[in-house]
Each structure stands twice: as C-alpha cells, then as structure tokens.
Design a protein around this motif. Structure first.
Motif, PDB file in Angstrom:
ATOM      1  N   UNK A   1       0.798  -1.220   0.000  1.00 44.77           N
ATOM      2  CA  UNK A   1       0.000   0.000   0.000  1.00 44.77           C
ATOM      3  C   UNK A   1       0.834   1.274   0.000  1.00 44.77           C
ATOM      4  N   UNK A   2       2.015   1.226   0.630  1.00 47.14           N
ATOM      5  CA  UNK A   2       2.877   2.414   0.644  1.00 47.14           C
ATOM      6  C   UNK A   2       3.411   2.719  -0.754  1.00 47.14           C
ATOM      7  N   UNK A   3       3.545   1.673  -1.583  1.00 47.78           N
ATOM      8  CA  UNK A   3       4.032   1.861  -2.953  1.00 47.78           C
ATOM      9  C   UNK A   3       2.890   2.247  -3.881  1.00 47.78           C
ATOM     10  N   UNK A   4       1.743   1.568  -3.732  1.00 44.45           N
ATOM     11  CA  UNK A   4       0.635   1.763  -4.663  1.00 44.45           C
ATOM     12  C   UNK A   4      -0.388   2.784  -4.202  1.00 44.45           C
ATOM     13  N   UNK A   5      -0.450   3.010  -2.883  1.00 43.11           N
ATOM     14  CA  UNK A   5      -1.425   3.950  -2.362  1.00 43.11           C
ATOM     15  C   UNK A   5      -2.748   3.318  -1.972  1.00 43.11           C
ATOM     16  N   UNK A   6      -2.897   1.991  -2.146  1.00 42.12           N
ATOM     17  CA  UNK A   6      -4.146   1.330  -1.763  1.00 42.12           C
ATOM     18  C   UNK A   6      -3.845   0.062  -0.981  1.00 42.12           C
ATOM     19  N   UNK A   7      -4.757  -0.280  -0.084  1.00 37.73           N
ATOM     20  CA  UNK A   7      -4.606  -1.478   0.734  1.00 37.73           C
ATOM     21  C   UNK A   7      -5.478  -2.577   0.136  1.00 37.73           C
ATOM     22  N   UNK A   8      -5.042  -3.137  -0.970  1.00 36.82           N
ATOM     23  CA  UNK A   8      -5.863  -4.111  -1.708  1.00 36.82           C
ATOM     24  C   UNK A   8      -4.964  -5.208  -2.258  1.00 36.82           C
ATOM     25  N   UNK A   9      -4.207  -5.850  -1.398  1.00 32.80           N
ATOM     26  CA  UNK A   9      -3.294  -6.904  -1.828  1.00 32.80           C
ATOM     27  C   UNK A   9      -3.997  -8.248  -1.728  1.00 32.80           C
ATOM     28  N   UNK A  10      -3.932  -9.029  -2.804  1.00 33.43           N
ATOM     29  CA  UNK A  10      -4.547 -10.345  -2.802  1.00 33.43           C
ATOM     30  C   UNK A  10      -3.575 -11.360  -3.388  1.00 33.43           C
TER      31      UNK A  10
ATOM     32  N   UNK B   1      -4.644  -4.104  -7.040  1.00 41.03           N
ATOM     33  CA  UNK B   1      -5.357  -3.251  -7.985  1.00 41.03           C
ATOM     34  C   UNK B   1      -5.318  -1.813  -7.482  1.00 41.03           C
ATOM     35  N   UNK B   2      -5.007  -0.901  -8.373  1.00 41.51           N
ATOM     36  CA  UNK B   2      -4.887   0.508  -8.007  1.00 41.51           C
ATOM     37  C   UNK B   2      -5.861   1.333  -8.844  1.00 41.51           C
ATOM     38  N   UNK B   3      -6.857   1.911  -8.204  1.00 45.53           N
ATOM     39  CA  UNK B   3      -7.781   2.809  -8.889  1.00 45.53           C
ATOM     40  C   UNK B   3      -7.170   4.202  -8.932  1.00 45.53           C
ATOM     41  N   UNK B   4      -7.299   4.854 -10.071  1.00 44.67           N
ATOM     42  CA  UNK B   4      -6.686   6.169 -10.232  1.00 44.67           C
ATOM     43  C   UNK B   4      -7.480   7.254  -9.515  1.00 44.67           C
ATOM     44  N   UNK B   5      -6.793   8.313  -9.176  1.00 48.57           N
ATOM     45  CA  UNK B   5      -7.446   9.463  -8.548  1.00 48.57           C
ATOM     46  C   UNK B   5      -7.877  10.487  -9.593  1.00 48.57           C
TER      47      UNK B   5
ATOM     48  N   UNK C   1       8.626  -7.689  -9.344  1.00 53.30           N
ATOM     49  CA  UNK C   1       7.313  -7.059  -9.244  1.00 53.30           C
ATOM     50  C   UNK C   1       7.007  -6.383 -10.574  1.00 53.30           C
ATOM     51  N   UNK C   2       5.860  -6.726 -11.179  1.00 61.87           N
ATOM     52  CA  UNK C   2       5.449  -6.120 -12.445  1.00 61.87           C
ATOM     53  C   UNK C   2       4.446  -5.008 -12.176  1.00 61.87           C
ATOM     54  N   UNK C   3       4.658  -3.859 -12.798  1.00 56.05           N
ATOM     55  CA  UNK C   3       3.745  -2.724 -12.697  1.00 56.05           C
ATOM     56  C   UNK C   3       3.426  -2.271 -14.113  1.00 56.05           C
ATOM     57  N   UNK C   4       2.141  -2.058 -14.414  1.00 54.14           N
ATOM     58  CA  UNK C   4       1.823  -1.587 -15.763  1.00 54.14           C
ATOM     59  C   UNK C   4       0.736  -0.527 -15.729  1.00 54.14           C
ATOM     60  N   UNK C   5       0.721   0.287 -16.776  1.00 51.09           N
ATOM     61  CA  UNK C   5      -0.229   1.383 -16.912  1.00 51.09           C
ATOM     62  C   UNK C   5      -1.456   0.860 -17.663  1.00 51.09           C
ATOM     63  N   UNK C   6      -2.529   0.636 -16.943  1.00 51.38           N
ATOM     64  CA  UNK C   6      -3.730   0.053 -17.535  1.00 51.38           C
ATOM     65  C   UNK C   6      -4.461   1.013 -18.467  1.00 51.38           C
ATOM     66  N   UNK C   7      -3.954   2.221 -18.593  1.00 47.81           N
ATOM     67  CA  UNK C   7      -4.512   3.179 -19.545  1.00 47.81           C
ATOM     68  C   UNK C   7      -3.692   3.245 -20.824  1.00 47.81           C
ATOM     69  N   UNK C   8      -2.732   2.369 -20.951  1.00 51.37           N
ATOM     70  CA  UNK C   8      -1.887   2.368 -22.146  1.00 51.37           C
ATOM     71  C   UNK C   8      -1.637   0.975 -22.696  1.00 51.37           C
TER      72      UNK C   8
END
Length: 333
Positions: free
Chosen positions: A64-73, A315-319, A287-294
């Motif tokens: 969550x500190x990296x992604x900004x959300x507490x949604x780890x599964x 999962x990270x929802x955008x602001x 760790x893989x990170x990708x831009x779901x808008x691209x």
C-alpha cells in the motif's frame, strides 16, 4: 565537514528486442524514497510496463505504501501453505481458464499437452493458439506469464481513415456491463465477444441498470507524460458507438451490438501478432507494474500438471479520470 555522496537513483533499462517495457533495478521497495518513486513513475508512464527486479523480501504491508491502496490479494494456481506471509491456514487458489470464457474452448487433452488461448514462474512452455480466420501461427511462450499489448502503438498502426473517426468518437458502455454480457462467450482468439452469442445479452430492463450509469468515453486516452494517446476500450462492455470524423461534425450512432463488436474487432485484430505482444520476462521475486490506460493484458493459462504458481496482486484505482467523458448522456432504452 564530511558530505556523503548522493544515493544513486534506480536504473531503467528498456527491454531488449521489445518496443515497450523496461526493467528497473537499484531500489528496495520496502524503503523506497520519494526520489526513487519519481523515477518509477516516470518509467511507468514512458515504458507502460515496468519490471522491478529483485524484490523477494517485499512485505505485503509495504505494497500500500508503494501503490497507495490497501488491496493486496494472492492469485495463481496451487496451494498457499500455512504461514505464507502470516497466513494461518493453507489455501487452495481457484484459477480462471479460457474454457470459462471462450465460445469454443480447447479440449482438455489439448490444454494438458500445453496448448492454450488468450483470455483475460514455471520453466515449461505453452503454445497459444488463435484459431481464427487468420493464419497466425501459435505463439510459444513460458507458462503462467502475462501478455501485454501496447495500445499507443495499436493506435499508431491504424490507417489515416481509421485514425480520423477513432480520434473524435465515443464508446457508450452498458450500465452494469458484466451483468449485461455475462452469458456471452469470447471469440476463440480471445479478442472480443463472439457475435453468434448476441441473443444471450441481458435485457437492460431486467437487470440493475439505468441510463444515468452508462459511461460514454473517448476511444483515445491521453498520457500527460509522453503526450501520446492510447486506443483504449473494453469492447465486450460497449453497447453503442457515437462516430464522427471531425471535432465538431455530426455523430452517427451505431447501436447494433454485432456491428459495434465487428467494427472494433477490425481495428484490433491485425495488430495482434507475435512482434506486438510482450510476454513480461518475470523472474521469481520480481514485481510487475503496468499502466492500464496504455496497455491491454491477458493471462496465459497452463495445465495443472505444470505445478503451482503464486503471485501477490494489487489493484490501483486512479485518482484522476481516465479520459474526458462525453458532454451528452445515454438515451433511455
């Protein structure tokens, strides 16, 4: 007075032989600094897919500190043993497969021998089959990885004629879209819904849906870091296309679902070749990170006999909005 030398920033290296994607090294995500995060952010928006190498000790509570959300599964296939990152009981992971989503799935014996298809680290390989109207040969890749397509390059591959209408048109998504289309299966290549199933779409009057909930979004989504736009849409959820070829021209509304799906399919299908698909070269501990808008992505299924695969997912929802919505609303049905 002794001045300590500045800490080196992470290194970003484009993936060899690929048109997008990069590897990032020289950072510990358990103690990432704002300066290091800025490098990661820039790399993500520039390269669309970033593999952060060598993070085997990344703690779930740090995600969550990296992604900004507490949604780890935890996702994958196999059994998560008791004690895995604080779990008290063993857990068997339920895995999705293309058979659940495709209109004409492969036979069990074909899957067991290593054939699979696209749908939404183990050393064995699988052979991904398209089984469509093209002569695209199967793609052999490592089992259990994730496939990505660069939607900026997809847009740039279009003809000038197609770019003209894509740039100025809107997709109208069905409200409660996955209830609307839940009985419709995918094409055998995994690229959109099978038109022969159109009669199985739910009646919007019979599900929890209202015109006010229908999103109407552009087909092009901008990237404020690179200045480029990606052709982004979820075809299975689209009910109508509002089409025009200039910023102030009149709209033509395409409201037959089969015609909508076919028009979008013809945009995408030629681009789906081996050269344009990235199978993220992940190693254990990455760790893989990708831009779901691209980018668009798909899981790669593999036989149970290949063994387990366990991954932590967030999962990270955008602001911020993904794109400027239309100034008009959906009409009642």
């Amino acid at each position: 007075m002794t001045v300590s030398p500045p800490t080196p920033l992470p290194t970003v290296t484009p993936l060899e032989g690929k048109s997008f994607g990069a590897a990032l090294t020289g950072v510990d995500l358990n103690s990432i600094t704002p300066e290091e995060f800025a490098v990661l952010r820039e790399a993500l928006y520039t390269h669309k897919n970033v593999i952060i190498r060598n993070q085997p000790d990344l703690l779930p509570e740090r995600k969550p500190a990296v992604t900004g959300v507490d949604d780890v599964r935890i996702v994958g296939r196999g059994t998560v043993p008791a004690g895995h990152y604080g779990s008290t009981e063993a857990k068997v992971l339920a895995v999705d497969s293309h058979e659940k989503f495709h209109k004409y799935p492969l036979k069990p014996e074909e899957v067991e021998k290593g054939d699979t298809r696209f749908f939404l680290p183990e050393p064995k390989n699988v052979s991904i089959r398209f089984d469509d109207e093209t002569d695209t040969p199967p793609i052999v890749t490592r089992a259990g990885c994730t496939a990505f397509v660069d939607c900026v390059a997809l847009y740039e591959s279009l003809s000038e004629e197609d770019k003209a209408w894509v740039e100025h048109s809107y997709a109208e998504y069905a409200p409660n879209p996955f209830e609307w289309n839940k009985n419709v299966k995918l094409r055998s290549n995994g690229i959109g819904l099978d038109p022969s199933d159109v009669a199985k779409l739910a009646d919007l009057n019979e599900i929890d849906a209202s015109p006010e909930e229908a999103q109407i979004l552009p087909l092009l989504w901008p990237n404020n870091v690179t200045g480029k736009s990606a052709l982004m849409y979820q075809a299975p959820a689209i009910r109508k296309l509002h089409i025009r070829t200039s910023p102030d021209g009149p709209f033509t509304v395409l409201d037959d679902p089969v015609e909508v799906w076919e028009k979008l399919y013809k945009l995408e299908r030629p681009f789906y070749t081996e050269d344009n698909i990235l199978f993220a070269p992940l190693q254990e501990g990455d760790l893989a990170v990708w831009n779901n808008r691209a980018v668009k992505h798909s899981s790669v299924q593999f036989p149970e006999s290949y063994g387990p695969r366990i991954a932590h997912q967030c999962h990270l929802a955008s602001s911020t909005p993904q794109a400027t919505p239309a100034t008009f609303s959906a009409a009642p049905w």
